[in-house]
Scaffold this motif. Structure first.
Motif, PDB file in Angstrom:
ATOM      1  N   LEU A 309       0.818  -1.204   0.000  1.00 59.04           N
ATOM      2  CA  LEU A 309       0.000   0.000   0.000  1.00 59.04           C
ATOM      3  C   LEU A 309       0.853   1.256   0.000  1.00 59.04           C
ATOM      4  O   LEU A 309       0.494   2.265  -0.614  1.00 59.04           O
ATOM      5  CB  LEU A 309      -0.929   0.019   1.220  1.00 59.04           C
ATOM      6  N   ALA A 310       1.985   1.190   0.670  1.00 60.03           N
ATOM      7  CA  ALA A 310       2.885   2.350   0.671  1.00 60.03           C
ATOM      8  C   ALA A 310       3.284   2.686  -0.768  1.00 60.03           C
ATOM      9  O   ALA A 310       3.320   3.852  -1.164  1.00 60.03           O
ATOM     10  CB  ALA A 310       4.111   2.063   1.526  1.00 60.03           C
ATOM     11  N   GLY A 311       3.560   1.649  -1.535  1.00 62.09           N
ATOM     12  CA  GLY A 311       3.903   1.873  -2.931  1.00 62.09           C
ATOM     13  C   GLY A 311       2.770   2.537  -3.692  1.00 62.09           C
ATOM     14  O   GLY A 311       2.985   3.453  -4.489  1.00 62.09           O
ATOM     15  N   ILE A 312       1.552   2.089  -3.433  1.00 65.20           N
ATOM     16  CA  ILE A 312       0.400   2.677  -4.123  1.00 65.20           C
ATOM     17  C   ILE A 312       0.203   4.119  -3.683  1.00 65.20           C
ATOM     18  O   ILE A 312      -0.145   4.985  -4.490  1.00 65.20           O
ATOM     19  CB  ILE A 312      -0.862   1.832  -3.849  1.00 65.20           C
ATOM     20  N   VAL A 313       0.435   4.380  -2.424  1.00 67.75           N
ATOM     21  CA  VAL A 313       0.306   5.750  -1.930  1.00 67.75           C
ATOM     22  C   VAL A 313       1.339   6.651  -2.612  1.00 67.75           C
ATOM     23  O   VAL A 313       1.043   7.784  -2.982  1.00 67.75           O
ATOM     24  CB  VAL A 313       0.457   5.799  -0.395  1.00 67.75           C
ATOM     25  N   HIS A 314       2.540   6.145  -2.791  1.00 62.00           N
ATOM     26  CA  HIS A 314       3.546   6.935  -3.500  1.00 62.00           C
ATOM     27  C   HIS A 314       3.108   7.210  -4.933  1.00 62.00           C
ATOM     28  O   HIS A 314       3.350   8.274  -5.482  1.00 62.00           O
ATOM     29  CB  HIS A 314       4.889   6.208  -3.516  1.00 62.00           C
ATOM     30  N   THR A 315       2.449   6.238  -5.524  1.00 61.39           N
ATOM     31  CA  THR A 315       2.028   6.394  -6.920  1.00 61.39           C
ATOM     32  C   THR A 315       0.867   7.380  -7.062  1.00 61.39           C
ATOM     33  O   THR A 315       0.838   8.185  -7.981  1.00 61.39           O
ATOM     34  CB  THR A 315       1.601   5.026  -7.501  1.00 61.39           C
ATOM     35  N   LEU A 316      -0.075   7.326  -6.116  1.00 67.31           N
ATOM     36  CA  LEU A 316      -1.327   8.067  -6.301  1.00 67.31           C
ATOM     37  C   LEU A 316      -1.507   9.266  -5.374  1.00 67.31           C
ATOM     38  O   LEU A 316      -2.370  10.109  -5.616  1.00 67.31           O
ATOM     39  CB  LEU A 316      -2.510   7.117  -6.104  1.00 67.31           C
ATOM     40  N   ASP A 317      -0.768   9.319  -4.286  1.00 70.54           N
ATOM     41  CA  ASP A 317      -0.868  10.429  -3.337  1.00 70.54           C
ATOM     42  C   ASP A 317      -2.310  10.718  -2.888  1.00 70.54           C
ATOM     43  O   ASP A 317      -2.820  11.817  -3.083  1.00 70.54           O
ATOM     44  CB  ASP A 317      -0.266  11.699  -3.946  1.00 70.54           C
ATOM     45  N   PRO A 318      -2.969   9.747  -2.281  1.00 69.98           N
ATOM     46  CA  PRO A 318      -4.328   9.990  -1.773  1.00 69.98           C
ATOM     47  C   PRO A 318      -4.273  10.703  -0.417  1.00 69.98           C
ATOM     48  O   PRO A 318      -3.224  10.742   0.225  1.00 69.98           O
ATOM     49  CB  PRO A 318      -4.884   8.584  -1.599  1.00 69.98           C
ATOM     50  N   GLU A 319      -5.411  11.276  -0.035  1.00 66.93           N
ATOM     51  CA  GLU A 319      -5.467  11.917   1.279  1.00 66.93           C
ATOM     52  C   GLU A 319      -5.648  10.888   2.371  1.00 66.93           C
ATOM     53  O   GLU A 319      -5.199  11.055   3.502  1.00 66.93           O
ATOM     54  CB  GLU A 319      -6.640  12.899   1.346  1.00 66.93           C
TER      55      GLU A 319
ATOM     56  N   GLY B 213      16.983   9.562 -10.900  1.00 64.04           N
ATOM     57  CA  GLY B 213      15.845   9.086 -10.130  1.00 64.04           C
ATOM     58  C   GLY B 213      14.905   8.318 -11.042  1.00 64.04           C
ATOM     59  O   GLY B 213      15.117   8.240 -12.241  1.00 64.04           O
ATOM     60  N   ILE B 214      13.902   7.734 -10.432  1.00 62.77           N
ATOM     61  CA  ILE B 214      12.875   7.042 -11.207  1.00 62.77           C
ATOM     62  C   ILE B 214      11.566   7.775 -10.939  1.00 62.77           C
ATOM     63  O   ILE B 214      11.178   7.971  -9.786  1.00 62.77           O
ATOM     64  CB  ILE B 214      12.715   5.575 -10.754  1.00 62.77           C
ATOM     65  N   GLY B 215      10.898   8.207 -12.003  1.00 65.27           N
ATOM     66  CA  GLY B 215       9.661   8.963 -11.795  1.00 65.27           C
ATOM     67  C   GLY B 215       8.589   8.508 -12.749  1.00 65.27           C
ATOM     68  O   GLY B 215       8.857   7.810 -13.727  1.00 65.27           O
ATOM     69  N   ALA B 216       7.366   8.913 -12.466  1.00 63.58           N
ATOM     70  CA  ALA B 216       6.268   8.557 -13.356  1.00 63.58           C
ATOM     71  C   ALA B 216       5.307   9.718 -13.486  1.00 63.58           C
ATOM     72  O   ALA B 216       5.032  10.432 -12.517  1.00 63.58           O
ATOM     73  CB  ALA B 216       5.528   7.328 -12.842  1.00 63.58           C
ATOM     74  N   GLY B 217       4.825   9.921 -14.696  1.00 64.01           N
ATOM     75  CA  GLY B 217       3.750  10.875 -14.936  1.00 64.01           C
ATOM     76  C   GLY B 217       2.534  10.067 -15.349  1.00 64.01           C
ATOM     77  O   GLY B 217       2.632   9.176 -16.179  1.00 64.01           O
ATOM     78  N   ILE B 218       1.418  10.355 -14.725  1.00 66.89           N
ATOM     79  CA  ILE B 218       0.230   9.519 -14.927  1.00 66.89           C
ATOM     80  C   ILE B 218      -0.835  10.326 -15.647  1.00 66.89           C
ATOM     81  O   ILE B 218      -1.304  11.343 -15.131  1.00 66.89           O
ATOM     82  CB  ILE B 218      -0.309   9.030 -13.574  1.00 66.89           C
ATOM     83  N   GLU B 234       5.407   9.389  -7.536  1.00 68.40           N
ATOM     84  CA  GLU B 234       6.709   9.192  -6.867  1.00 68.40           C
ATOM     85  C   GLU B 234       7.051   7.716  -6.814  1.00 68.40           C
ATOM     86  O   GLU B 234       7.315   7.150  -5.745  1.00 68.40           O
ATOM     87  CB  GLU B 234       6.647   9.758  -5.443  1.00 68.40           C
ATOM     88  N   VAL B 235       7.055   7.085  -7.975  1.00 69.75           N
ATOM     89  CA  VAL B 235       7.246   5.650  -7.995  1.00 69.75           C
ATOM     90  C   VAL B 235       8.673   5.236  -7.645  1.00 69.75           C
ATOM     91  O   VAL B 235       8.935   4.072  -7.364  1.00 69.75           O
ATOM     92  CB  VAL B 235       6.873   5.051  -9.364  1.00 69.75           C
TER      93      VAL B 235
END
Lengths: 407, 407
Positions: A309-319, B213-218, B234-235
């Motif tokens: 989930l931490a990875g998903i949070v980094h990807t999506l930045d939810p509140e 770094g490693i980054g992603a734009g969604i 922030e992948v």
DNA sequence: ACCTCTTTGTTCAGAACTAAACAAAGAATA
DNA sequence: TATTCTTTGTTTAGTTCTGAACAAAGAGGT
């Protein structure tokens, strides 16, 4: 003749109703701000809706610094929706009022693998619809475990139920002659959370369900992220462990194959915590009564979930992350591993992300499905497409059942 | 007097210009469909724009089944934008026409950690702006490695450059007296891809950059997913390895700490492939000339990237994944590990996801930043907020530099 | 050559919406 | 108590946009 108010734009009209249903009574000024239209227009629209009997003025007036607001509320008779939760072995129904309150509910056995499953489901649903109340039925929302094609035509792919390209939506529409909106069940839950739950306060959040499978509903700026093929949120198949256990999808080491219900039960049996024929309830019972190995199994699962989930949070930045599903019954044991793993895997600036755990019942899933119907007026013509238009039509027709009633 | 065409809604006017800039000439009917307005309105708007000299009618007329279309094109003098790429040790500038072509470019050394970095950057930018061409400058787009607060006020947090809450946007706006739009550099790249690259054909895609770094734009439904705090994508800090190497963020085992440039170089040195003072270029050189250990390092990195990206694909369901960044110079070696790991980690229904690898230069990053400005008219007032409005104003003012010019 | 079909682009009446001014109703303040 | 401020809600005039009808300009068939 023809003094009919010339029906204003249906989208706005139903957006008002949906807003009031989801957030409770509000003043005209509130509504104008929330729906991003001018106060002038809101006066017009509400005048019509009031005269049509869909809205009523509440005496209540808070008053805070200026002229007190005249609150508007829904006439509870304005409409209702039916929500259906379909899983492999049973179907749950709810009948909810336009304000989201459950009026009636039922649960029936169902075999998703039977060759007649479509006819079976239609029959069950038809019977539930027949027992309905007096308010006009706006439509049927169906939540299924699987991915649904974008236009909510209701073409379903579900590995869990062994369905491939099943035309669930179009079939039900034809048979029932009602608007039908089909959606992945986790997405439906996310919409319900947005309307009635924690999500009311947030535009960006993540709903994660733990249970037989692991799923996620992703809410971005107030709308569900579906991805290109309606398949977003399949977090159960994120690869976690190289050469891990075999997953139902055919790969090895998916998240679901490690912390799904089946995996936990297998571990419990393997480590001798529960008998060869006991299930998840027994494992939870063992943990509840202090069995160290049982609590360890849950805690390890929590650890894996936390990191992922931490990875998903980094990807999506939810509140906020909302955890739901049958698995939450044992959350006290999960959290032991989850919390440290989740927090320590987040980058410092993200470490404050809130996590809410809720225990929803079967009925809640169906309520989520009903929310699909009640929420359609919100989406600007896009998502629910045709079916959304039908829901809107029914909501408006309701005021003028036949032709224009003269003065 | 006052025969001024009473400037139509600026949003639509500039949307037309932006659309033509991004997708090339189009007919009125095309534009009406693309921008979702009625043909009638399009006739009106284009009539104004033509008479103001922002558009011109092209003789060209394809003709396919019906009346041939009269194509419309931009007057290339309508406007231009400046794009800036800021990194720790240098700044790159480009000056692009409204149609996205690079007119002029420059690169200057820059020290992001100097105490005077804000003044330094302002000075460099001021000099580049001064050397500009004749077309009116619509604004400046700035791409930075780090997260930018939602309203594009330009408040920047960047661990890579050691910036915390730096008011980059507001400072540059004040000093240059120009609209300034600041954005995460990977998001800027994603927008550029959407306008000029592979993304023109897709509404849902993922841009992944590999390098330092490693980054992603969604990109979701044609708009960048920013998340609640502008920190989505922030992948690089997705946790991959338990107790892995220390990452710049303070955690252990982040994706970036395993396959970032620094990690690969460290491996190369550790395994004796390159000298203690050699860098990534040497490692790539070794792999190019067939050094088995060197190719293994890249291939292993590809393997890790493949598995992690598969997880992201499951979460977001994009149509295509675009890989970019300096690291792609060695992609032939990465792909050896990437392809099998990526494909075999995907669930069957997702296995066909396309992957495109592009090698963009420093200049492309800056072009992405300029695209921010040219793309603003698209976003319906939301994202770029104030600065977006300013860009629109400049685009419109351009037709009526002062008051209404009489007939 | 003639008719039908398709697509583009224009015109015009009228619908949907907004902006601005104003009235209403109370809070805050002097 | 009178004055000012704030917020709600309505009215009016005017703008933006759409829908529908129609003209223009070609393709395709007979």
């Amino acid at each position: 003749m023809a003094n009919r108010p010339q029906a204003r734009t249906d989208v706005n009209r139903s957006a008002i109703l949906a807003r009031l249903g989801a957030h409770g009574p509000a003043s005209r000024a509130d509504l104008a701000r929330a729906l991003n239209v001018s106060p002038a227009l809101m006066t017009q629209l509400t005048k019509d809706l009031l005269s049509e009997g869909l809205l009523r003025e509440l005496e209540h007036s808070p008053s805070q610094g200026g002229r007190p607001a005249r609150m508007l509320g829904l006439m509870s008779t304005a409409g209702r929706a039916i929500g259906v939760k379909v899983v492999a072995d049973h179907v749950a129904f709810v009948d909810v009022g336009i304000d989201g309150t459950v009026v009636r509910s039922a649960s029936e056995p169902f075999d998703a693998s039977a060759s007649t499953f479509l006819a079976d489901l239609t029959g069950l649903l038809r019977r539930f619809v027949a027992g309905g109340g007096s308010a006009p039925l706006l439509g049927v929302g169906v939540g299924v475990p699987g991915s649904v094609d974008r236009q909510a035509n209701g073409l379903v792919d579900s590995t869990q139920m062994g369905w491939r390209q099943v035309p669930l939506g179009s079939t039900l529409q034809r048979e029932l002659n009602l608007p039908v909106i089909v959606e992945n069940n986790v997405n439906a839950l996310a919409i319900a959370e947005r309307l009635y739950g924690v999500g009311r306060l947030h535009e960006n959040f993540l709903v994660v369900t733990i249970g037989t499978g692991i799923g996620a509903g992703i809410m971005v700026d107030g709308v569900v992220l579906r991805g290109s093929g309606g398949g977003a949120g399949e977090v159960g198949h994120i690869p976690v462990e190289v050469d891990g256990p075999l997953c139902t999808c055919g790969n090895h080491g998916c998240l679901e194959s490690i912390i799904g219900e089946a995996a936990l039960v297998r571990l419990g049996r393997g480590r001798g915590v529960i008998g060869e024929h006991s299930g998840i309830a027994a494992l939870r019972g063992a943990a509840d009564s202090g069995n160290a190995e049982a609590t360890r199994i849950f805690s390890e699962a929590g650890h894996v979930l936390g990191r992922t989930l931490a990875g998903i949070v980094h990807t999506l930045d939810p509140e906020i992350v909302i955890v739901l599903g049958e698995g939450t019954a044992a959350w006290s044991h999960w959290s032991f591993g989850f919390e440290p793993a989740f927090r320590s895997s987040l980058i410092p600036s993200r470490r404050g992300v809130a996590v809410a755990v809720e225990t929803w019942q079967d009925e809640s899933w169906a309520q989520g499905a009903a929310a699909l119907v009640l929420a359609t007026p919100f989406d600007a013509e896009d998502m629910a497409g045709d079916q959304g238009r039908l829901v809107r039509e029914r909501l408006v027709e309701q005021a003028f059942p036949q032709a224009g009633a003269g003065a």
